[in-house]
Design an enzyme around this catalytic site. Structure first.
Site, PDB file in Angstrom:
ATOM      1  N   CYS A 101      57.420  54.165  39.467  1.00 32.06           N
ATOM      2  CA  CYS A 101      56.438  53.095  39.255  1.00 32.06           C
ATOM      3  C   CYS A 101      56.981  51.797  39.823  1.00 32.06           C
ATOM      4  O   CYS A 101      58.150  51.468  39.623  1.00 32.06           O
ATOM      5  CB  CYS A 101      56.161  52.950  37.761  1.00 32.06           C
ATOM      6  SG  CYS A 101      54.975  51.655  37.373  1.00 32.06           S
ATOM      7  N   HIS A 143      48.151  58.007  36.100  1.00 29.28           N
ATOM      8  CA  HIS A 143      49.202  56.980  36.044  1.00 29.28           C
ATOM      9  C   HIS A 143      48.590  55.586  36.211  1.00 29.28           C
ATOM     10  O   HIS A 143      48.903  54.671  35.444  1.00 29.28           O
ATOM     11  CB  HIS A 143      50.230  57.265  37.151  1.00 29.28           C
ATOM     12  CG  HIS A 143      51.320  56.243  37.256  1.00 29.28           C
ATOM     13  ND1 HIS A 143      52.639  56.532  36.992  1.00 29.28           N
ATOM     14  CD2 HIS A 143      51.298  54.931  37.614  1.00 29.28           C
ATOM     15  CE1 HIS A 143      53.371  55.437  37.171  1.00 29.28           C
ATOM     16  NE2 HIS A 143      52.578  54.449  37.554  1.00 29.28           N
ATOM     17  N   GLU A 144      47.718  55.442  37.210  1.00 24.59           N
ATOM     18  CA  GLU A 144      47.163  54.113  37.498  1.00 24.59           C
ATOM     19  C   GLU A 144      46.228  53.638  36.392  1.00 24.59           C
ATOM     20  O   GLU A 144      46.250  52.464  36.006  1.00 24.59           O
ATOM     21  CB  GLU A 144      46.444  54.113  38.853  1.00 24.59           C
ATOM     22  CG  GLU A 144      47.328  54.430  40.054  1.00 24.59           C
ATOM     23  CD  GLU A 144      48.603  53.606  40.111  1.00 24.59           C
ATOM     24  OE1 GLU A 144      48.619  52.469  39.610  1.00 24.59           O
ATOM     25  OE2 GLU A 144      49.609  54.110  40.637  1.00 24.59           O
ATOM     26  N   HIS A 147      47.910  52.186  33.410  1.00 21.17           N
ATOM     27  CA  HIS A 147      48.289  50.773  33.549  1.00 21.17           C
ATOM     28  C   HIS A 147      47.202  49.859  32.994  1.00 21.17           C
ATOM     29  O   HIS A 147      47.486  48.821  32.401  1.00 21.17           O
ATOM     30  CB  HIS A 147      48.515  50.417  35.024  1.00 21.17           C
ATOM     31  CG  HIS A 147      49.887  50.740  35.543  1.00 21.17           C
ATOM     32  ND1 HIS A 147      51.031  50.201  35.028  1.00 21.17           N
ATOM     33  CD2 HIS A 147      50.286  51.540  36.566  1.00 21.17           C
ATOM     34  CE1 HIS A 147      52.090  50.649  35.699  1.00 21.17           C
ATOM     35  NE2 HIS A 147      51.661  51.473  36.640  1.00 21.17           N
TER      36      HIS A 147
END
Ligand code: NI
Length: 186
Positions: A101, A143-144, A147
């Protein structure tokens, strides 16, 4: 266009949920997306969320990886910008894979993710996206979007013994097993 500063783990901007975007096709959002893409490419990243560059809006950019036959674009292929993305897990099955990341520089970790997901969102040109993907592609999107909910990948890890330095990863563990969504990014 501008290269934006990337927040690192510990910065409060990475911990709070991002706000939905009211008008995805506005010139302001197009500008933000252009800056995010430039920042991601400058950092040699695979994906980037707006919260990582201190913008508290639900926007992610990423390059759909080449292992999906429906997505022929490679690592340097067209980028997808997704506004107000939503994910639905399809099934219970999860895979473990290495991730890195841009906000956690120098480290790699093994993270469980849903194998198959459906994701939806809107592009800055107003196109509605609705895709079912699996594997690496599904991992990048999870994953994104994490965020945007204030979640970093170490929080998803089951075994912190598999949180390692990038240099040791490459020396001892690499061998082509890396499936991180921000691979090669610092
Ligand atoms: Ni990240």
């Amino acid at each position: 266009m501008a290269i934006l500063k990337i927040a690192r783990m510990g910065h409060p901007v990475l911990m709070r949920p991002a706000e939905p975007v009211a008008d995805p096709t506005s010139p302001e959002i197009k500008r933000v997306v252009a800056d995010m893409i430039e920042t991601m490419d400058d950092a040699d990243g695979r994906g980037l969320a707006a919260t990582q560059v201190h913008i508290n809006k639900r926007i992610v950019v990423f390059r759909p990886p080449p292992d999906d036959p429906k997505q022929p674009e490679g690592p340097n292929g067209p980028v997808l910008a997704l506004i107000n993305p939503e994910i639905t897990a399809l099934g219970e099955e999860m895979d473990e894979g290495w991730e890195g990341c841009l906000s956690v520089p120098g480290l790699r970790g093994v993270v469980p993710r849903y194998t198959k997901i459906r994701y939806r969102g809107v592009t800055p040109s107003g196109e509605k996206i609705d895709r079912t993907v699996s594997g690496y592609h599904a991992r990048v999107v999870q994953h994104e979007v994490d965020h945007l909910d204030g979640v970093l990948y170490p929080q998803r890890m089951k075994d912190l013994g598999l949180l390692v330095f990038e240099s040791e990863f490459e020396r001892f563990l690499g061998q082509g097993t890396e499936t991180g969504d921000e691979a090669h990014a610092e």
